[in-house]
Design a protein around this motif. Structure first.
Motif, PDB file in Angstrom:
ATOM      1  N   PRO A   1      -7.688   0.436   1.498  1.00 40.25           N
ATOM      2  CA  PRO A   1      -7.428   0.489  -0.004  1.00 40.25           C
ATOM      3  C   PRO A   1      -5.979  -0.048  -0.206  1.00 40.25           C
ATOM      4  O   PRO A   1      -5.185   0.176   0.396  1.00 40.25           O
ATOM      5  CB  PRO A   1      -7.701   2.190  -0.222  1.00 40.25           C
ATOM      6  CG  PRO A   1      -8.399   2.572   1.175  1.00 40.25           C
ATOM      7  CD  PRO A   1      -8.245   1.565   2.106  1.00 40.25           C
TER       8      PRO A   1
ATOM      9  N   SER B   1     -10.524   4.706  -2.301  1.00 44.30           N
ATOM     10  CA  SER B   1      -9.275   4.557  -2.922  1.00 44.30           C
ATOM     11  C   SER B   1      -8.243   5.436  -2.670  1.00 44.30           C
ATOM     12  O   SER B   1      -8.304   6.565  -2.060  1.00 44.30           O
ATOM     13  CB  SER B   1      -9.389   4.468  -4.536  1.00 44.30           C
ATOM     14  OG  SER B   1      -9.825   5.683  -5.169  1.00 44.30           O
ATOM     15  N   TRP B   2      -6.820   5.115  -3.190  1.00 45.90           N
ATOM     16  CA  TRP B   2      -5.780   5.972  -3.085  1.00 45.90           C
ATOM     17  C   TRP B   2      -5.861   6.971  -4.354  1.00 45.90           C
ATOM     18  O   TRP B   2      -6.403   6.730  -5.243  1.00 45.90           O
ATOM     19  CB  TRP B   2      -4.490   5.291  -3.328  1.00 45.90           C
ATOM     20  CG  TRP B   2      -4.143   4.572  -2.053  1.00 45.90           C
ATOM     21  CD1 TRP B   2      -4.741   3.255  -1.593  1.00 45.90           C
ATOM     22  CD2 TRP B   2      -3.274   4.666  -0.966  1.00 45.90           C
ATOM     23  NE1 TRP B   2      -4.127   2.830  -0.324  1.00 45.90           N
ATOM     24  CE2 TRP B   2      -3.102   3.711   0.173  1.00 45.90           C
ATOM     25  CE3 TRP B   2      -2.226   5.713  -0.890  1.00 45.90           C
ATOM     26  CZ2 TRP B   2      -2.369   3.426   1.012  1.00 45.90           C
ATOM     27  CZ3 TRP B   2      -1.525   5.668   0.393  1.00 45.90           C
ATOM     28  CH2 TRP B   2      -1.392   4.650   1.115  1.00 45.90           C
TER      29      TRP B   2
ATOM     30  N   SER C   1      -5.129  -0.099  -8.593  1.00 43.68           N
ATOM     31  CA  SER C   1      -5.572   0.436  -7.179  1.00 43.68           C
ATOM     32  C   SER C   1      -6.781  -0.327  -7.151  1.00 43.68           C
ATOM     33  O   SER C   1      -7.643  -0.626  -7.903  1.00 43.68           O
ATOM     34  CB  SER C   1      -5.685   2.052  -7.445  1.00 43.68           C
ATOM     35  OG  SER C   1      -6.422   2.344  -6.563  1.00 43.68           O
ATOM     36  N   THR C   2      -6.876  -0.799  -5.857  1.00 44.33           N
ATOM     37  CA  THR C   2      -8.101  -1.433  -5.227  1.00 44.33           C
ATOM     38  C   THR C   2      -8.516  -0.555  -4.107  1.00 44.33           C
ATOM     39  O   THR C   2      -8.083  -0.209  -3.140  1.00 44.33           O
ATOM     40  CB  THR C   2      -7.656  -2.802  -4.654  1.00 44.33           C
ATOM     41  OG1 THR C   2      -7.050  -3.438  -5.555  1.00 44.33           O
ATOM     42  CG2 THR C   2      -9.002  -3.532  -4.372  1.00 44.33           C
ATOM     43  N   ALA C   3     -10.051  -0.503  -4.309  1.00 40.63           N
ATOM     44  CA  ALA C   3     -10.781   0.632  -3.362  1.00 40.63           C
ATOM     45  C   ALA C   3     -11.336  -0.233  -2.394  1.00 40.63           C
ATOM     46  O   ALA C   3     -11.877  -1.566  -2.496  1.00 40.63           O
ATOM     47  CB  ALA C   3     -11.892   1.375  -4.291  1.00 40.63           C
TER      48      ALA C   3
ATOM     49  N   THR D   1       0.821  -1.112  -0.047  1.00 36.41           N
ATOM     50  CA  THR D   1       0.137  -0.026   0.069  1.00 36.41           C
ATOM     51  C   THR D   1       0.917   1.348   0.154  1.00 36.41           C
ATOM     52  O   THR D   1       1.912   0.961   0.559  1.00 36.41           O
ATOM     53  CB  THR D   1      -0.909  -0.074   1.039  1.00 36.41           C
ATOM     54  OG1 THR D   1      -0.483   0.140   2.141  1.00 36.41           O
ATOM     55  CG2 THR D   1      -2.031  -0.769   1.220  1.00 36.41           C
TER      56      THR D   1
END
Length: 922
Positions: A876, A846-847, A839-841, A4
């Motif tokens: 996230p 999310s980021w 990117s994973t929310a 992350t």
């Protein structure tokens, strides 16, 4: 793995509309439906005699400014109604070509508006939506404003400041910058001004209720300037921060839609330096307060030293402190104020090192009793704040509380990072919360008082968090001397006024609108905005007061020279802009932008060259002396730039840039600017190993001869090698440098052993002791088989008979077909945060990328979602794909560069965890 140049547009153009930053535009300079001022007829301004005195004063600014914009002086009609009819009103033109009147009024105060509402029911429909609102306003063309009177352009406010802001918003649209006096931005000339009947300009309520600045740490610059400009000729040694000085501050704040001020404090007393200061603030419409360490609207320690008696200690001297504070409240009683409660020790120090909560609670109770007694009402009805600055936040964290109506003013860490924001159970307090922020600071670990080193992207992110967590009752920022923080102050107030239109992705839009408003050129605005963004980004890496000769690497990754190339490019672009602008814009451009660019470049170049001076001396390079000369030249140039600023406009700003900033020895400002230390070598002597000196990229060593940086023992060291090259190296070459170790000229030439090795140049001439030549070594990868790592050796010979060698490894690495990501080079993989692979929310969070935040391109941060928290590994996620040739049992060291971020939410500290090939941020 999971975890992350801008283009320069030259030329000036006339534009039909001037944007008021962040708001709609109701005015134009080409004919539309209704004229307000024409080449033949000046504007007419109507204002009712019953309206607020501060509104009348602002109407005079409207008159004076429009005269400078249009060339014709408007007429002000001060309307006094003696009956409920239109008999006392002048007629209005019945022709569209003749200017319609500009009618100014405050709801509930202007008898003219009251009459209009009685005679025209549509008036209530138009302006009823702002009735009772805080600082709201509407400006628009109103047909049949009063029956029989005709069409008018109405500027209507819900309260005093709502109307005043409407007046200044009109002027901003007409071509008057809020900084026309404080930064000498010229008035834009427009012979005619028109308004359209189908556009409404409305404003308010603001996102933040109280929006202000704190003049602080004002010696030497602001104080000496004020002595020169506002001295009354007396022998008093008190700073002349009088009503004439503060009137310029009050007007600026109102033009910026600000409403709150903490006045200069260290050797000043707002209510004493000029007995009319408080009256003047209220007359203008400014809410007054005092800083975090000045209770009850009394300057401390100056006023206590003048009027107090005994120790600054509640338990030992309660009677005298009570009288002192009571007198301060009585003095402020007629005026709009916010009282700071609590108490710190003398000289902005902790009150009690043991953290005596009971003592502070008794003090607050005594202060509340004073407010109740003087105001003859419950203290909860009197605006108060408790500033949780430095050790005071510790009182709160250990359980101390103040009454629910008191505003809790949270603070940053003095360096722009907010320490704490309201938790869920703290956001329902009646008093609410706010933020005290810093653009200027005096204290540990070091002052920063010179230059504008504040990236809008950084403090926008911090203030966005504050707004999301309802810390929006007060935003006040320490601005030191005010100049040269104009642009930072401008955005701070623009954002505080309306946070909804300025997201992280709109900041370039703000910069462009700012450049257009100040300099009036649609063609130049993008380039000016880009210079503003880049200069603040470079300065925000390291504040000028913190830079030294080792801040940037002189030998690795070409860091120092890259930094200087960035500054040199900016200086060139900024100078070109300055030379392109008409001469009447030169002072404004110098103050707002060019000074920051050239002064920052000069100070940073001075420290970087001082570093090179020390390095070259250790390498026995005669260039040492040239670098010493450069440092001395830059040191004098720093003073020249200061003097140029002081000479602007016949000395209008003399003393304003006199803040010392070079040569800090501890946290406090140096008493005199001091040049960094330099070393000189004997210019008539030849190095023991001969005239030719060889230095290589990535090393502090020098050859031939002995040098402690060549190898561990410092003598009998092997020949040098530059860092290996791979096809994936972001810098596609390596270098070595040839320079002099004495006063005699010589020639040199190079030969090399590998056909794939390329040198540029391969020979040269060192003409004098200050000369040096860089040789770039590159690789023809088509001649190096994949998977091999041959070594090329360069033999260097001088005309004096010296010779030495330098080698380069061409490591022809490769990656699997179809791989997309980052590839190891020289044992290192460097990834900019925004270059993630996936990117994973989680929970729709999310980021996000924060442009221009941090050292280089950007930063990444989880989106702000109030009260959302995740356990480690469940939040996230960002993933970065890379390829490593590491054969050390798969172990990889991960270094994360994190911007300063504090645990703003109690009980939920910021964390990140590292795993095998995995790093999650939270």
């Amino acid at each position: 793995m999971r975890f992350t140049q801008s283009i320069l547009y030259l030329g000036l153009v006339s534009i039909s509309r001037v944007l008021a930053i962040g708001g709609p535009t109701c005015l134009s300079f080409t004919s539309t439906q209704y004229a307000l001022s024409t080449q033949d007829t000046p504007a007419t301004i109507w204002i009712d005699a019953s309206d607020w005195p501060g509104v009348h004063r602002a109407a005079l600014d409207l008159q004076n400014d429009l005269e400078k914009v249009t060339g014709k002086r408007p007429v002000i009609l001060n309307i006094t109604l003696s009956s409920g009819t239109t008999d006392d009103l002048p007629g209005t033109p019945d022709s569209l070509s003749a200017p319609i009147p500009i009618i100014i009024g405050t709801l509930g105060k202007s008898n003219l508006l009251k009459l209009a509402a009685q005679l025209n029911p549509n008036i209530n429909n138009k302006f009823g939506s702002i009735q009772g609102k805080w600082e709201a306003g509407i400006s628009e063309v109103v047909k049949n404003f009063i029956p029989g009177v005709g069409t008018a352009y109405a500027i209507v406010g819900s309260d005093k400041r709502g109307t005043i802001y409407g007046i200044y918003d009109f002027l901003e649209q007409a071509g008057v910058s809020p900084w026309h006096w404080w930064a000498d931005v010229p008035y834009k000339s427009h012979p005619e001004i028109y308004a359209s009947s189908n556009i409404t300009c409305s404003h308010g309520e603001p996102s933040v209720k109280y929006r202000g600045i704190f003049l602080n740490d004002e010696q030497p610059a602001l104080t000496d300037w004020a002595f020169a400009k506002y001295s009354n000729g007396t022998s008093s040694n008190r700073p002349p921060f009088n009503r004439f000085f503060y009137s310029t501050i009050f007007e600026l704040l109102l033009r910026l839609k600000a409403n709150y001020l903490w006045p200069a404090m260290w050797n000043s007393a707002f209510g004493v330096d000029d007995p009319l200061n408080q009256f003047t603030a209220d007359y203008y419409g400014i809410v007054m307060g005092t800083s975090h360490q000045e209770p009850m609207l009394r300057a401390s320690p100056p006023e206590w030293n003048m009027f107090g008696s005994g120790p600054w200690n509640w338990d030992e001297n309660q009677a005298n402190l009570t009288k002192f504070w009571t007198d301060g409240v009585k003095r402020a009683l007629p005026y709009e104020s916010i009282y700071t409660i609590g108490m710190r020790g003398t000289g902005d120090l902790p009150l009690d090192e043991s953290g005596n909560i009971a003592l502070l609670e008794r003090i607050v109770a005594g202060q509340r009793d004073i407010l109740s007694g003087v105001y003859n009402k419950n203290a909860s009805e009197v605006p108060q704040l408790w500033c949780l600055y430095k050790e005071v936040q510790g009182y709160y964290e250990r359980g101390m509380r103040v009454p629910d109506d008191v505003i809790l003013l949270w603070t940053d860490d003095n360096w722009g990072n907010i320490r704490r924001l309201p938790a869920a159970d703290e956001r329902n307090r009646v008093g609410g919360a706010g933020v005290y922020y810093h653009f200027d600071y005096v204290g540990d670990p070091r002052d920063y008082k010179w230059g504008n080193a504040h990236a809008i992207n950084k403090f926008h992110h911090q203030l966005e968090m504050a707004k999301r967590y309802d810390a929006d009752k007060i935003w006040i920022v320490n601005v030191g001397d005010l100049k040269p923080h104009e642009v930072s102050v401008d955005f701070f107030m623009t954002y505080a006024w309306n946070t909804t239109i300025w997201s992280k992705d709109d900041l370039d839009k703000y910069r462009n609108q700012w450049a257009l408003r100040e300099f009036g050129s649609a063609e130049l605005a993008p380039s000016i905005a880009d210079i503003l963004k880049r200069s603040s980004h470079l300065n925000a890496r390291v504040k000028n007061e913190l830079i030294n000769s080792t801040t940037y690497s002189l030998t690795s990754y070409r860091e120092a020279e890259t930094v200087m190339a960035e500054w040199d490019t900016l200086v060139d672009k900024s100078t070109q802009i300055l030379n392109t602008l008409p001469s009447d814009y030169h002072a404004a451009y110098f103050e707002l932008l060019h000074h920051t660019v050239i002064a920052s470049r000069t100070s940073q170049a001075m420290y970087i060259n001082a570093g090179y001076n020390q390095l070259y001396a250790s390498q026995a390079r005669s260039q040492t002396n040239a670098m010493a000369d450069s440092v001395e030249t830059l040191f004098e140039q720093d003073a020249d730039i200061r003097d140029e600023y002081h000479g602007l406009l016949d000395g209008k700003w003399d003393h304003m840039m006199s803040q010392t900033h070079l040569g800090y020895y501890y946290w406090q400002q140096p008493m005199l600017d001091t040049m960094p230390s330099v070393t000189r070598v004997q210019k008539r002597q030849v190095a023991l190993s001969g005239l030719m000196r060889l230095t290589v990229e990535g090393s502090k060593g020098a050859w031939p001869g002995d040098n402690s940086n060549q190898c561990a023992q410092g003598y009998n060291c092997p020949p040098p090698a530059v860092p290996p090259l791979t096809p994936f190296s972001p810098i596609p070459n390596r270098y070595f440098e040839v320079s002099a170790g004495g006063p005699t000229p010589f020639d040199w030439n190079a030969t090399w052993s590998a056909t794939w090795l390329q040198l540029n140049p391969s020979s040269g001439h060192i003409a004098d002791a200050s000369s040096g030549q860089r040789v770039l070594m590159s690789v023809d990868w088509s001649a190096v088989p994949a998977g091999t790592a041959p070594t090329g050796v360069v033999t260097l010979r001088s005309s004096t008979g010296q010779s030495t060698t330098v080698s380069l490894v061409a490591n022809h690495t490769s990656v699997p077909a179809g791989f997309h990501g980052f590839v190891e080079d020289g044992g290192i993989i460097s990834i900019q945060p925004e270059h993630y692979s996936r990117s994973t929310a989680v929970d729709n969070v999310s980021w996000e990328v924060l442009p221009d935040y941090g050292k280089n391109l950007s930063a990444v941060s989880p989106q702000i979602k109030v009260d959302s928290r995740w356990t480690a590994g469940s939040g996230p996620l960002l993933e970065y794909d890379f390829y490593s040739y590491n054969s050390n049992s798969g172990n990889i060291t991960i270094t994360v560069y994190s911007a300063p971020s504090l645990n703003t939410y109690p009980g939920h500290p910021l964390t990140y965890e590292t795993f095998f090939y995995e790093l999650d941020y939270y």
